[in-house]
Design a protein around this motif. Structure first.
Motif, PDB file in Angstrom:
ATOM      1  N   CYS A   1      75.156 -13.569  21.991  1.00 28.41           N
ATOM      2  CA  CYS A   1      74.517 -14.631  21.127  1.00 28.41           C
ATOM      3  C   CYS A   1      75.612 -15.327  20.412  1.00 28.41           C
ATOM      4  O   CYS A   1      76.515 -14.834  19.809  1.00 28.41           O
TER       5      CYS A   1
ATOM      6  N   CYS B   1      68.159 -15.395  21.958  1.00 28.87           N
ATOM      7  CA  CYS B   1      68.701 -14.136  21.437  1.00 28.87           C
ATOM      8  C   CYS B   1      67.419 -13.096  20.909  1.00 28.87           C
ATOM      9  O   CYS B   1      66.350 -13.524  20.386  1.00 28.87           O
TER      10      CYS B   1
ATOM     11  N   GLU C   1      67.500 -10.648  19.136  1.00 28.77           N
ATOM     12  CA  GLU C   1      67.924  -9.931  17.865  1.00 28.77           C
ATOM     13  C   GLU C   1      67.350 -11.152  16.702  1.00 28.77           C
ATOM     14  O   GLU C   1      66.750 -10.990  15.815  1.00 28.77           O
TER      15      GLU C   1
ATOM     16  N   HIS D   1      68.071 -17.001  18.206  1.00 34.14           N
ATOM     17  CA  HIS D   1      69.066 -18.311  18.417  1.00 34.14           C
ATOM     18  C   HIS D   1      68.866 -18.806  19.942  1.00 34.14           C
ATOM     19  O   HIS D   1      68.925 -17.797  20.749  1.00 34.14           O
TER      20      HIS D   1
END
Ligand SMILES: [Zn+2]
Lengths: 347, 74
Positions: B35, B52, B54, B57
């Motif tokens: 990322c 991404c 997490e 992004h």
């Protein structure tokens, strides 16, 4: 024939305020009427002196007296460019996520001196053929940088991370064929384990295979076994007339320490004497002062060569000169064989 | 400093083993992208959303693939 004196003006290269004089020797046949200067092995042997001055684990200083500059220079050039060593030639990069580009990293690897006796390896004959255990040594470099646990607040990368610095000591030898038994207890490795090759940050890695091969400095400077080999002519200082008492300190200080000393003569008068002209740097400082004009003559001995050799580490310094002489003799044999062919009436 | 101490000073200190070199040059089914914002590793299969997992992004970096390249050390 009496032993040759350093005071013989024929052996002097003059160091004058603005120039050097009497540079070339004239001891060749036909120059001095009535003198025999034809080349003579017996006379050459009588005049030849080789004497060791200083030997350390990495350096060598020796005197070579009684040869022409062409011979001394040939020896120097063979030392630099023709005595072979083993260095990394091919690099197979599996992965490299460091900040250093592959080609820069590989160039650096090539310059690393390797502790491998070049006399135990052969030159690679065919660059297109596969590698042999007699002509190639393989090294692996596999390094990965990771964060060390429990180092919060730490700012030193060496304590914060593992393997943030990649050193030559991380190169691992991979024995091939008969190498393992051949080089038992003298495993190939870099001369210096503490050369920094590259820096890493967590997550970055370097993974590559290196092939080291035998080569000469004429091909690439990384193969040169010396750093470096040079010679200078022995300085010789002649005090023509006594230095007056009031100028003696100034005279001593015109030379590096230890070159000129002050000693009492037979009548108890202090006089300047040459103590150790070898230590002179030949700065010509003494020639700048009018009070010493015509009182001192700076010279160098034309056929007295002081060699200074520093080994990179592949050879012991005392082994370098015999290796160079062997190579020089092989060249002479090659010329000799060529001349024999040239003048052979059968061909 | 003793001889053995000096020997290990310049050797690898990382206790984590390195992944072995790939034996084939076949591209893997899942590629690990990084990322651009948070640095997390993202295993993304072909046809999947480029995003991404997490932080969401949408810019991902493709790390260098493990493949052999030959260089001259000159
Ligand atoms: Zn993210």
């Amino acid at each position: 024939m009496p032993p040759r004196s350093n005071d013989d003006p024929r052996r002097h290269v003059q160091i004058l305020p603005e120039r050097v004089g009497n540079v070339s020797g004239n001891d060749f046949p036909g120059h001095y009427p009535g003198e025999d200067h034809s080349w003579n092995l017996k006379r050459f042997k009588e005049n030849l002196i080789v004497s060791l001055q200083r030997l350390t684990p990495s350096t060598l200083e020796f005197d070579l007296v009684g040869v022409d500059a062409s011979i001394a220079n040939a020896l120097r050039r063979v030392l630099i460019a023709e005595v072979p060593t083993v260095a990394i030639e091919d690099v197979y990069v599996w992965n490299n996520t460091s900040i250093m580009q592959d080609e820069v990293l590989c160039h650096r690897l090539g310059l690393v001196p390797l502790k491998i006796d070049p006399r135990e390896m052969i030159f690679r004959e065919n660059p297109n053929a596969g590698a042999l255990d007699t002509d190639t040594v393989v090294f692996q470099l596999r390094v990965k940088c990771d964060r060390q646990p429990g180092t919060q607040g730490e700012t030193d990368p060496k304590r914060k991370y593992w393997d943030s610095d990649v050193y030559t000591g991380m190169l691992e030898w991979e024995p091939a064929g008969a190498q393992k038994t051949k080089w038992k207890r003298k495993e190939p490795k870099p001369v210096n384990p503490d050369i920094l090759l590259c820096k890493l940050r967590p997550g970055q890695l370097i993974d590559l295979t290196c092939f080291a091969r035998k080569g000469t400095g004429a091909d690439h400077a990384k193969f040169s076994p010396v750093a470096t080999a040079s010679y200078r002519l022995l300085p010789h200082i002649i005090i023509r007339s006594p230095i007056p008492l009031e100028h003696q300190q100034k005279f001593v200080q015109s030379f590096p320490p230890g070159v000129i000393g002050i000693e009492k003569d037979k009548r108890g008068q202090p006089q300047c004497v040459v103590k150790n002209s070898r230590r002179d740097t030949v700065s010509r400082e003494v020639l700048r002062h009018a009070e010493f004009e015509d009182k001192v003559q700076l010279t160098r001995i034309r056929d007295h060569f002081i060699f200074n050799i520093e080994s990179v580490g592949q050879y012991r310094p005392e082994d370098l000169v015999p290796e160079a002489i062997k190579i020089l003799l092989n060249k002479i044999s090659a010329v000799e064989a060529g001349l024999d062919k040239l003048f052979d009436p059968e061909v | 400093m003793s001889e053995s101490q000096q020997d290990t000073r310049w050797q690898s200190q990382n206790p984590n083993p390195m992944a072995p070199r790939p034996s084939t040059f076949k591209a893997p089914d899942v590629l690990n992208y990084l990322c651009a914002d948070c640095g997390a590793e993202n295993g993304i299969k072909s046809g999947e959303n480029i995003r991404c997992k997490e932080c969401g992004h949408r810019v991902l970096y493709k790390p260098r693939t493990y493949r052999i390249v030959q260089f001259e050390a000159r």
